[in-house]
Design a protein around this motif. Structure first.
Motif, PDB file in Angstrom:
ATOM      1  N   GLU A  34       4.627  20.580  73.803  1.00  0.00           N
ATOM      2  CA  GLU A  34       4.426  20.121  72.426  1.00  0.00           C
ATOM      3  C   GLU A  34       3.646  21.150  71.623  1.00  0.00           C
ATOM      4  N   MET A  35       4.075  21.326  70.400  1.00  0.00           N
ATOM      5  CA  MET A  35       3.300  22.084  69.410  1.00  0.00           C
ATOM      6  C   MET A  35       2.693  21.041  68.492  1.00  0.00           C
ATOM      7  N   ASN A  36       1.499  21.277  68.010  1.00  0.00           N
ATOM      8  CA  ASN A  36       0.831  20.303  67.156  1.00  0.00           C
ATOM      9  C   ASN A  36       1.528  20.239  65.796  1.00  0.00           C
ATOM     10  N   PRO A  37       2.287  19.165  65.533  1.00  0.00           N
ATOM     11  CA  PRO A  37       3.037  19.086  64.280  1.00  0.00           C
ATOM     12  C   PRO A  37       2.138  18.925  63.054  1.00  0.00           C
ATOM     13  N   ARG A  38       0.912  18.442  63.248  1.00  0.00           N
ATOM     14  CA  ARG A  38      -0.001  18.235  62.111  1.00  0.00           C
ATOM     15  C   ARG A  38      -0.521  19.533  61.523  1.00  0.00           C
ATOM     16  N   LEU A  39      -0.487  20.620  62.311  1.00  0.00           N
ATOM     17  CA  LEU A  39      -1.032  21.886  61.807  1.00  0.00           C
ATOM     18  C   LEU A  39      -0.178  22.486  60.690  1.00  0.00           C
ATOM     19  N   ALA A  40       1.107  22.190  60.672  1.00  0.00           N
ATOM     20  CA  ALA A  40       1.964  22.703  59.600  1.00  0.00           C
ATOM     21  C   ALA A  40       1.580  22.075  58.264  1.00  0.00           C
ATOM     22  N   ALA A  41       1.312  20.773  58.268  1.00  0.00           N
ATOM     23  CA  ALA A  41       0.960  20.069  57.032  1.00  0.00           C
ATOM     24  C   ALA A  41      -0.518  20.197  56.687  1.00  0.00           C
ATOM     25  N   CYS A  42      -1.365  20.265  57.724  1.00  0.00           N
ATOM     26  CA  CYS A  42      -2.815  20.297  57.496  1.00  0.00           C
ATOM     27  C   CYS A  42      -3.477  21.338  58.397  1.00  0.00           C
ATOM     28  N   PRO A  43      -3.345  22.628  58.057  1.00  0.00           N
ATOM     29  CA  PRO A  43      -3.939  23.670  58.903  1.00  0.00           C
ATOM     30  C   PRO A  43      -5.466  23.645  58.915  1.00  0.00           C
ATOM     31  N   ASP A  44      -6.066  22.882  58.006  1.00  0.00           N
ATOM     32  CA  ASP A  44      -7.524  22.803  57.956  1.00  0.00           C
ATOM     33  C   ASP A  44      -8.105  22.129  59.208  1.00  0.00           C
ATOM     34  N   ALA A  45      -7.282  21.387  59.952  1.00  0.00           N
ATOM     35  CA  ALA A  45      -7.746  20.746  61.187  1.00  0.00           C
ATOM     36  C   ALA A  45      -8.219  21.782  62.198  1.00  0.00           C
ATOM     37  N   ILE A  46      -7.624  22.959  62.185  1.00  0.00           N
ATOM     38  CA  ILE A  46      -8.037  24.014  63.114  1.00  0.00           C
ATOM     39  C   ILE A  46      -9.420  24.564  62.749  1.00  0.00           C
ATOM     40  N   ASN A  47      -9.806  24.459  61.482  1.00  0.00           N
ATOM     41  CA  ASN A  47     -11.137  24.895  61.054  1.00  0.00           C
ATOM     42  C   ASN A  47     -12.192  23.841  61.361  1.00  0.00           C
ATOM     43  N   ASN A  48     -11.872  22.577  61.098  1.00  0.00           N
ATOM     44  CA  ASN A  48     -12.851  21.503  61.191  1.00  0.00           C
ATOM     45  C   ASN A  48     -12.969  20.878  62.580  1.00  0.00           C
ATOM     46  N   LYS A  49     -11.840  20.691  63.268  1.00  0.00           N
ATOM     47  CA  LYS A  49     -11.848  20.036  64.577  1.00  0.00           C
ATOM     48  C   LYS A  49     -10.948  20.791  65.558  1.00  0.00           C
ATOM     49  N   PRO A  50     -11.308  22.045  65.910  1.00  0.00           N
ATOM     50  CA  PRO A  50     -10.429  22.839  66.772  1.00  0.00           C
ATOM     51  C   PRO A  50     -10.246  22.264  68.177  1.00  0.00           C
ATOM     52  N   GLY A  51     -11.199  21.487  68.664  1.00  0.00           N
ATOM     53  CA  GLY A  51     -11.087  20.919  70.001  1.00  0.00           C
ATOM     54  C   GLY A  51     -10.435  19.556  70.047  1.00  0.00           C
ATOM     55  N   GLN A  52     -10.081  19.012  68.881  1.00  0.00           N
ATOM     56  CA  GLN A  52      -9.492  17.669  68.851  1.00  0.00           C
ATOM     57  C   GLN A  52      -8.149  17.723  68.121  1.00  0.00           C
ATOM     58  N   GLU A  53      -8.121  17.384  66.841  1.00  0.00           N
ATOM     59  CA  GLU A  53      -6.863  17.391  66.091  1.00  0.00           C
ATOM     60  C   GLU A  53      -6.344  18.802  65.833  1.00  0.00           C
ATOM     61  N   GLY A  54      -7.193  19.806  66.028  1.00  0.00           N
ATOM     62  CA  GLY A  54      -6.805  21.182  65.740  1.00  0.00           C
ATOM     63  C   GLY A  54      -6.242  21.949  66.917  1.00  0.00           C
ATOM     64  N   TYR A  55      -5.820  21.239  67.977  1.00  0.00           N
ATOM     65  CA  TYR A  55      -5.209  21.952  69.114  1.00  0.00           C
ATOM     66  C   TYR A  55      -3.896  22.587  68.668  1.00  0.00           C
ATOM     67  N   ILE A  56      -3.458  23.612  69.373  1.00  0.00           N
ATOM     68  CA  ILE A  56      -2.230  24.317  68.995  1.00  0.00           C
ATOM     69  C   ILE A  56      -1.023  23.813  69.789  1.00  0.00           C
ATOM     70  N   ALA A  57      -1.171  23.725  71.117  1.00  0.00           N
ATOM     71  CA  ALA A  57      -0.023  23.355  71.945  1.00  0.00           C
ATOM     72  C   ALA A  57      -0.467  22.696  73.238  1.00  0.00           C
ATOM     73  N   ILE A  58       0.488  22.025  73.885  1.00  0.00           N
ATOM     74  CA  ILE A  58       0.272  21.464  75.218  1.00  0.00           C
ATOM     75  C   ILE A  58       1.282  22.126  76.150  1.00  0.00           C
ATOM     76  N   ILE A  59       0.772  22.666  77.254  1.00  0.00           N
ATOM     77  CA  ILE A  59       1.582  23.405  78.224  1.00  0.00           C
ATOM     78  C   ILE A  59       1.470  22.716  79.580  1.00  0.00           C
ATOM     79  N   GLN A  60       2.592  22.608  80.288  1.00  0.00           N
ATOM     80  CA  GLN A  60       2.565  22.132  81.666  1.00  0.00           C
ATOM     81  C   GLN A  60       2.624  23.352  82.564  1.00  0.00           C
ATOM     82  N   LEU A  61       1.609  23.520  83.424  1.00  0.00           N
ATOM     83  CA  LEU A  61       1.542  24.680  84.295  1.00  0.00           C
ATOM     84  C   LEU A  61       2.759  24.796  85.192  1.00  0.00           C
TER      85      LEU A  61
END
Length: 120
Positions: free
Chosen positions: A83-110
């Motif tokens: 998964e890529m975080n779909p919210r970052l396209a609409a609200c990139p400010d989440a990466i500034n304010n909450k990088p460890g929560q709503e501001g994640y970039i992707a989920i990877i399965q090892l």
């Protein structure tokens, strides 16, 4: 790393993209040879068929800052992009304010082999 072998990719608050008061104004997923990774990652089923395989040096996205600087974000591990975080396209400010929560970039399965190597 989660016990189910899932890893969340994010950006640390100490990343150079945030230096000198810079803010991320856009997260560009349309990078690399694969094109827009947010549109490609559509895994399904127990074995996640259709997931995009990423290597350690695979580019996941670019962070575009308010001063025009652009920073590449690499995967860092081998695995399937779930998964890529779909919210970052609409609200990139989440990466500034909450990088460890709503501001994640992707989920990877090892990748299974890497999972065995990292087990205690």
């Amino acid at each position: 790393k989660h016990f189910s072998s899932l890893c969340v990719i994010g950006v640390a608050p100490s990343h150079v993209a945030f230096a000198n008061g810079r803010k991320v104004v856009k997260v560009d997923f349309d990078v690399g040879r694969g094109g827009d990774k947010s549109a490609v990652a559509k895994p399904s089923g127990k074995k996640k068929h259709g997931a995009l395989f990423l290597k350690e040096d695979s580019r996941v996205c670019d962070l575009v800052c308010d001063d025009g600087a652009r920073f590449k974000v690499r995967c860092g591990i081998k695995g399937n992009l779930l998964e890529m975080n779909p919210r970052l396209a609409a609200c990139p400010d989440a990466i500034n304010n909450k990088p460890g929560q709503e501001g994640y970039i992707a989920i990877i399965q090892l990748k299974r082999e890497d999972e065995k190597l990292q087990s205690p």
